[in-house]
Design an enzyme around this catalytic site. Structure first.
Site, short mmCIF file in Angstrom:
data_model
loop_
_atom_site.label_atom_id
_atom_site.label_comp_id
_atom_site.label_asym_id
_atom_site.label_seq_id
_atom_site.Cartn_x
_atom_site.Cartn_y
_atom_site.Cartn_z
N GLY B 40 0.75 -1.26 -0.29
CA GLY B 40 -0.06 -0.08 0.02
C GLY B 40 0.69 1.39 -0.13
N LEU B 43 -1.37 7.42 2.21
CA LEU B 43 -0.73 7.85 3.34
C LEU B 43 -0.27 7.45 4.14
CD1 LEU B 43 -3.31 11.01 4.34
CD2 LEU B 43 -1.29 10.58 2.60
N GLY B 45 1.64 3.98 4.39
CA GLY B 45 2.18 2.99 3.13
C GLY B 45 3.41 4.02 2.67
N HIS B 266 -21.43 8.95 5.33
CA HIS B 266 -21.29 10.06 5.29
C HIS B 266 -22.60 11.50 4.81
CE1 HIS B 266 -19.25 14.51 4.67
NE2 HIS B 266 -18.64 13.79 5.06
N SER B 284 -17.33 17.66 0.71
CA SER B 284 -16.73 17.61 2.10
C SER B 284 -17.41 18.45 3.25
CB SER B 284 -15.16 18.62 2.04
OG SER B 284 -14.87 18.52 2.64
N ARG B 330 -20.57 12.68 12.09
CA ARG B 330 -20.79 12.16 11.10
C ARG B 330 -22.55 10.92 10.72
NH1 ARG B 330 -15.48 11.84 7.87
NH2 ARG B 330 -15.07 13.54 7.16
N HIS B 401 -18.85 6.19 3.49
CA HIS B 401 -17.83 6.63 3.41
C HIS B 401 -16.02 5.61 3.45
CE1 HIS B 401 -15.04 10.26 2.72
NE2 HIS B 401 -15.18 9.95 3.96
N GLU B 425 -6.36 2.73 7.37
CA GLU B 425 -7.72 2.99 7.67
C GLU B 425 -7.83 1.46 7.87
OE1 GLU B 425 -10.09 4.65 4.60
OE2 GLU B 425 -12.02 3.43 5.16
N ARG B 435 -15.56 8.04 13.16
CA ARG B 435 -14.83 8.64 12.91
C ARG B 435 -15.20 9.97 12.56
NH1 ARG B 435 -11.87 10.77 8.87
NH2 ARG B 435 -13.09 10.22 6.72
C1 LIG Z 1 -13.84 11.19 -1.34
C2 LIG Z 1 -12.73 11.08 0.58
C3 LIG Z 1 -13.12 12.02 1.27
C4 LIG Z 1 -11.95 11.55 1.88
N1 LIG Z 1 -11.59 12.97 2.74
C5 LIG Z 1 -11.30 13.01 4.45
C6 LIG Z 1 -10.60 14.06 4.41
O1 LIG Z 1 -11.21 15.52 4.64
N2 LIG Z 1 -9.84 13.66 5.97
C7 LIG Z 1 -9.63 12.25 6.49
O2 LIG Z 1 -9.23 12.62 7.36
N3 LIG Z 1 -10.43 11.53 5.74
C8 LIG Z 1 -10.65 11.90 4.75
N4 LIG Z 1 -11.02 10.37 4.09
C9 LIG Z 1 -10.31 8.97 4.84
C10 LIG Z 1 -9.00 9.06 4.35
O3 LIG Z 1 -8.80 9.82 3.04
C11 LIG Z 1 -8.83 7.32 4.17
O4 LIG Z 1 -9.10 6.99 5.08
C12 LIG Z 1 -7.35 7.13 4.56
O5 LIG Z 1 -6.66 7.97 2.88
C13 LIG Z 1 -6.85 5.92 3.37
O6 LIG Z 1 -5.25 6.14 3.62
P1 LIG Z 1 -5.01 4.42 3.40
O7 LIG Z 1 -2.89 4.77 3.28
O8 LIG Z 1 -5.07 3.67 4.91
O9 LIG Z 1 -5.08 3.94 2.61
P2 LIG Z 1 -5.17 4.13 1.06
O10 LIG Z 1 -4.69 5.37 0.74
O11 LIG Z 1 -6.72 3.62 0.38
O12 LIG Z 1 -4.45 3.46 0.11
C14 LIG Z 1 -3.87 1.98 -0.32
C15 LIG Z 1 -3.64 1.37 -0.94
O13 LIG Z 1 -3.29 0.37 -0.53
C16 LIG Z 1 -2.72 -0.43 -1.98
N5 LIG Z 1 -3.69 -1.99 -1.75
C17 LIG Z 1 -5.11 -2.04 -1.36
N6 LIG Z 1 -5.04 -3.61 -1.72
C18 LIG Z 1 -3.87 -3.95 -2.18
C19 LIG Z 1 -3.07 -5.35 -2.34
N7 LIG Z 1 -4.44 -5.82 -2.73
N8 LIG Z 1 -1.95 -6.16 -3.30
C20 LIG Z 1 -1.28 -4.28 -3.33
N9 LIG Z 1 -1.76 -2.61 -3.15
C21 LIG Z 1 -2.69 -2.83 -2.59
C22 LIG Z 1 -3.89 0.33 -2.77
O14 LIG Z 1 -2.58 0.09 -4.11
C23 LIG Z 1 -2.99 1.32 -2.40
O15 LIG Z 1 -2.06 2.26 -2.83
C24 LIG Z 1 -11.71 10.87 2.66
C25 LIG Z 1 -11.79 9.60 1.92
C26 LIG Z 1 -12.61 9.81 0.98
C27 LIG Z 1 -13.33 8.26 -0.03
#
Ligand SMILES: Cc1cc2nc3c(=O)[nH]c(=O)nc-3n(C[C@H](O)[C@H](O)[C@H](O)COP(=O)(O)OP(=O)(O)OC[C@H]3O[C@@H](n4cnc5c(N)ncnc54)[C@H](O)[C@@H]3O)c2cc1C
Ligand code: SF4
Ligand code: FES
Lengths: 255, 637
Positions: B40, B43, B45, B266, B284, B330, B401, B425, B435
């Site tokens: 991943g 943010l 990873g 959301h 948002s 929310r 969401h 997440e 959240r």
């Molecule tokens: C539209 C939207 C708006 C948002 N706005 C906000 C906000 O304003 N403030 C806030 O705090 N949060 C917000 N969130 C929530 C927040 O964006 C996410 O919870 C957070 O960015 C998740 O980050 P992450 O690094 O955990 O996962 P992600 O960013 O989802 O990254 C997942 C990574 O894992 C990889 N991956 C997944 N499965 C596999 C697999 N099997 N093999 C290889 N790679 C894999 C993908 O390629 C990707 O690189 C929002 C969410 C959405 C949907």
């Protein structure tokens, strides 16, 4: 809800070495409110039901921010209107209109399959200098550097680039300088980006050339298609920064 | 098995410091000898990969996207919280901690949440030094906005593209390490299984999405940073590719899955328009700073908004929650929207919508200010709906969401499988049953930049001299199983497209495990999911082969996992016989229709262990102790 019909010509190409050809599809009963990619979903699901292979295309966020989608719609990279291909809606087309969809045609973006191309060259350009070297944990308090709003806003406008590759696809020279200029401008405007400013521009431009991209000769086609509204002025900034980099190297001020 | 959260001793304010003072260190010379697999590049990873590589570990990073910069984090709009108190409005680490615990309806682990609040400030420092262009005042200072569930302004933002800018910051740090050869980056690589050696996570098996090649990768520890599972509902605000595969397959190898039924709906999204729809778009939460939410007082009122006089409008959030008003959390805002729509007072097609009205703010601040604050969101709204929100109110409705549930982790972010760490997440740790806005970005970066670099040593210090290699039979065996799984999908040769199953699964889960849940509904959902799963394995159509880019095959694998996972979600929702946060069991509500918790029985984390395909999962419980923040009924009145 009203529906529409379209005469589609979609590019099919098995892999980079395959010749490729257009297939013709008469797409009927497409809901007028759906997006362009949703229209392609409908077409693909119909093909699948008929036991045929769907047309591969890339997408993820479907709201214009991730830069995954990329295709040329009726000759325009990322399609008509502002935004990425995923932000094009069918209500922008005439009922019965012919629509041609083909991949980005850029030498440095080899075709993977159908509409999907390999844009990893853009990542390699960033890796050659599109960052500020700093070590996690060593940062001073965020309030110590004051950045006036207009500067922060201009940096943000450049930083908005989604890395989609449309700038190179639109350019007769296949130049990615809107993309490169966006990063050089974003980091070059901020106090944090000063230390590596000169080497950054020089390294990124060199990598861009090594990857086989061309140079800008002021067509402004990139600015017209850029889904993130990155202004062409970033290219002027890039040119200046690049020259500074070359000069600094000549006098031994950067490695 | 007993869940040991490994929470450090001492008062809450001292736990993280004392942990760090006593943590096991790995010397620079030894760090080089340890290899870390990160799956991943969101943010969590990207920040973990970059930071661990800077520290000297050998890092190998994977994502299924064609570039690490495209992870779903890129789409986050509104902002990131931090207890900087730059606004001098009374914020503090304690307040951020308490708001988050309370927002989570007292179902999160105190020690983790306090640590999150504690490191929040340094995240902003870090991001600014990477060049993240946060919004500024004319004098150059950083500016803030307010988000739901808080009475202070502690949210930092970069236009409506905060996630993009934070991710590009982490991506640039990652890029710098790739350039230095300290991170080996694999794009287009989907993890399809976890490899265990002597019960420890020591590698993964991936499929190259372009060539179809299936390969093994060995390391000393594995970090899953694979995001959330909102797409189990098919329609959600998540990117199309977001999926549960990595965490689900880890679950099937022995990682406990915690609180899968805690999902966030959301309140402010663009309403569903038709069956063709492939995803939903978030507007948002920051819009609720200046937008007022209302519906007509009368049922079935179809007048144009300008014809509805002020006294015939119901600003229901302001009415019901005067102290938080439109910034109620929310879960509460979503449920209230559902309530007024269920009463027949919803607006727009099908009555599934409420107004988000900016006319008062435009009158007060001018259109220019509103355009500056939210321009790109208004544009997005206009583009999708064809309506101009400067002139008439937006129509919004709740949509799935975020998922608070995820793999169970201890204080060190390690799952129940030794050596398997889970960040962002994908884990369950910090948000309880709901959240608060702007806290997922904070958590992802906290886990990656500041927590895992300090906690990883606890595990690695026990692993000297335990090198594994992909030649070991454990790897070969897992690889064979993955191949069989891919071939099984290709062998079905039905004629129903994958999307069709996904959409149907989504409808089942939205109806019965969405904003309101009941015993009868959940039981029905479980039966329906089982039946759908059976149909899937008989009828799914996957044209093409496994040895090429095959998007139907990719999606089929993910949907197959969702079809199993959805059942666990419903089992969890059925077992948790209380309402809390986003989990609303209709049998358990106060006379005013608010969530009714049963702390005597359910102040616990529910973590499920896989017991084989045909057996019920085993339930493990982690009691939650509230020593600093005392259990209280949430009130936003
Ligand atoms: C539209 C939207 C708006 C948002 N706005 C906000 C906000 O304003 N403030 C806030 O705090 N949060 C917000 N969130 C929530 C927040 O964006 C996410 O919870 C957070 O960015 C998740 O980050 P992450 O690094 O955990 O996962 P992600 O960013 O989802 O990254 C997942 C990574 O894992 C990889 N991956 C997944 N499965 C596999 C697999 N099997 N093999 C290889 N790679 C894999 C993908 O390629 C990707 O690189 C929002 C969410 C959405 C949907
Ligand atoms: S500059 Fe514009 S067109 Fe070029 S990659 Fe960035 S967003 Fe795409
Ligand atoms: S799919 Fe993300 S920009 Fe188009």
């Amino acid at each position: 809800m009203s529906t529409m019909n379209f005469h589609l010509r979609l590019w099919k190409q098995k892999c980079a070495s395959d010749k490729g050809e257009f297939i013709k599809i008469h797409a009927t009963e497409i809901p007028s409110e759906c997006s362009f990619l949703e229209m392609l979903d409908i077409v693909n699901n119909r093909l699948t039901r008929e036991g045929k292979e769907p047309v591969s295309f890339a997408s993820d966020c479907r709201e214009g921010i991730c830069g995954t989608c990329h295709m040329v719609i009726n000759g325009v990279p990322q399609g008509p209107g502002r935004g990425a291909a995923c932000q094009v809606y069918m209500r922008k087309f005439e009922n019965g209109q012919p629509i041609t969809v083909e991949p980005f045609r850029v030498g440095a973006f080899p075709i993977v399959k159908d509409l999907v191309v390999n844009r990893s060259a853009y990542d390699r350009i960033i890796r050659s200098g599109g960052f500020i070297s700093e070590h996690t944990g060593g940062a001073p308090d965020a309030s110590t550097s004051l950045i006036p709003k207009p500067v922060a806003d201009a940096a943000m406008d450049a930083a908005a680039c989604i890395g989609c590759g449309a700038c190179a696809a639109a350019c007769p020279n296949s130049s990615p300088m809107l993309f490169v200029g966006a990063k050089v401008t974003h980091l070059g405007l901020l106090p944090q980006g000063q230390a590596e400013r000169k080497s950054r521009a020089r390294n990124m431009v060199r990598t861009m050339q090594e990857e086989g991209f061309g140079n800008c000769s002021n067509y402004y086609a990139c600015e017209a298609v850029c889904p993130a509204n990155v202004p062409a002025s970033v290219i002027a900034m890039l040119n200046r920064e690049y020259i500074r980099g070359e000069v600094s190297e000549a006098i031994g001020a950067i490695d | 098995m007993i869940l040991d959260a490994k929470i450090p001793e001492g008062p809450i304010e001292k736990k993280w410091t004392s942990f760090k003072n006593n943590a096991k260190l790995i010397s620079p010379a030894n760090k080089r000898k340890f290899k870390v697999i990160v799956v991943g590049t969101g943010l969590a990873g990207s920040s973990a990969s970059a930071t661990l590589a800077e520290l000297g570990y050998e890092v190998e990073t994977f994502c299924f996207h064609d570039s690490p910069r495209r992870a779903h984090s890129i789409a986050a709009q509104g902002g990131i919280n931090a207890a900087k108190n730059y606004q001098n409005d009374g914020d503090s680490v304690w307040r951020l901690f308490y708001d988050t615990i309370k927002g989570g309806d007292f179902r999160a682990r105190e020690a983790n949440v306090y640590r999150l609040a504690e490191v929040s400030g340094t995240i902003i420092d870090e991001c600014v030094s990477q060049g993240v262009p946060f919004a500024r005042e004319y004098g150059g200072e950083l500016t803030n906005r307010s988000f739901g569930g808080a009475q202070v302004s502690r949210t930092f933002y970069a236009k409506g593209q905060t996630g993009q800018q934070l991710l590009l910051g982490a991506y640039s740090a990652l890029s710098a390490q790739i350039r230095l050869g300290r991170v080996n980056m694999h794009e287009n690589s989907e993890m399809l299984d976890l490899v265990l050696v002597d019960g420890h996570a020591k590698g993964i098996v991936t499929r190259d999405l372009i060539t179809g090649e299936i390969t093994s990768h060995a390391a000393d520890t594995v970090l899953l940073c694979t995001g959330g599972y909102s797409n189990v509902y098919y329609l959600s605000t998540n990117a199309r590719g977001s999926n549960v595969t990595a965490t689900w397959r880890a679950y099937k190898r022995g990682a406990a899955f915690a609180n899968p039924c805690y999902t966030q709906i959301h309140p402010t999204c663009i309403p569903v328009a038709g069956e063709y729809q492939s995803k939903l778009t978030l507007m948002s939460e920051s819009l609720r700073n200046d937008g007022r939410v209302w519906v007509p007082k009368a049922k079935g009122d179809t007048r144009l908004t300008q014809d509805i006089p002020e006294e015939e409008r119901d600003y229901y959030l302001e009415r019901k929650y005067p102290s938080y008003g439109n910034l109620a959390p929310r879960d509460i805002a979503s449920r209230s929207a559902k309530e007024v729509c269920d009463e027949g007072r919803g607006v727009g097609p099908g009555g599934l919508g409420v107004y988000l009205d900016f006319s008062a703010a435009i009158a007060r601040l001018g259109e220019k200010t509103i355009r500056e604050r939210y321009g790109n969101l208004f544009e997005m709204y206009g583009n999708i709906t064809g309506e101009n929100a400067y002139e008439r109110p937006m129509r919004i409705y709740p949509a799935v969401h975020y998922t608070m549930g995820g793999l169970w982790v201890d204080y060190n972010l390690m799952s129940t499988i030794p050596g398997l760490h889970v960040l962002g997440e994908a884990n369950f740790s910090d948000h309880g049953a709901n959240r608060l806005g702007a806290s997922a970005l904070m958590q992802g970066l906290s886990d990656g930049y500041f927590v895992i670099p300090n906690t990883l040593g606890e595990y690695l210090s026990t692993q000297f001299g335990k090198k594994v290699s992909t030649d070991m039979p454990e790897f070969k065996k897992t690889e064979t199983e993955v191949r069989a799984c891919v071939e099984k999908l290709l062998a079905v040769k039905g004629n129903v497209p994958v999307d069709e199953f996904h959409r149907q699964l989504g409808l089942i889960i939205w109806d019965e495990c969405g904003m309101a849940r009941s015993e009868a509904g959940l039981k029905k959902a479980i039966a329906d999911i089982r039946a759908l799963r059976e149909r899937f394995w008989k009828e799914v159509a996957i044209p093409g082969t496994g040895a090429e880019l095959n998007q139907s095959l990719e999606r089929a694998g993910r949907v197959a996992d969702f079809l199993e996972f959805g059942e666990l979600m419903c089992i969890d929702a059925l077992t948790r016989e209380e309402s809390c946060g986003g989990h609303f069991r209709v049998e358990h509500q106060t006379p005013e229709g608010e969530a009714l918790r049963h702390d005597d029985k359910f102040a616990e984390v529910y973590a499920w262990m896989f017991q084989g395909q045909d057996n019920d999962p085993e339930l493990l419980r982690e009691p939650l102790h509230y020593e600093a923040a005392h259990l209280a009924t949430r009130s936003y009145k």
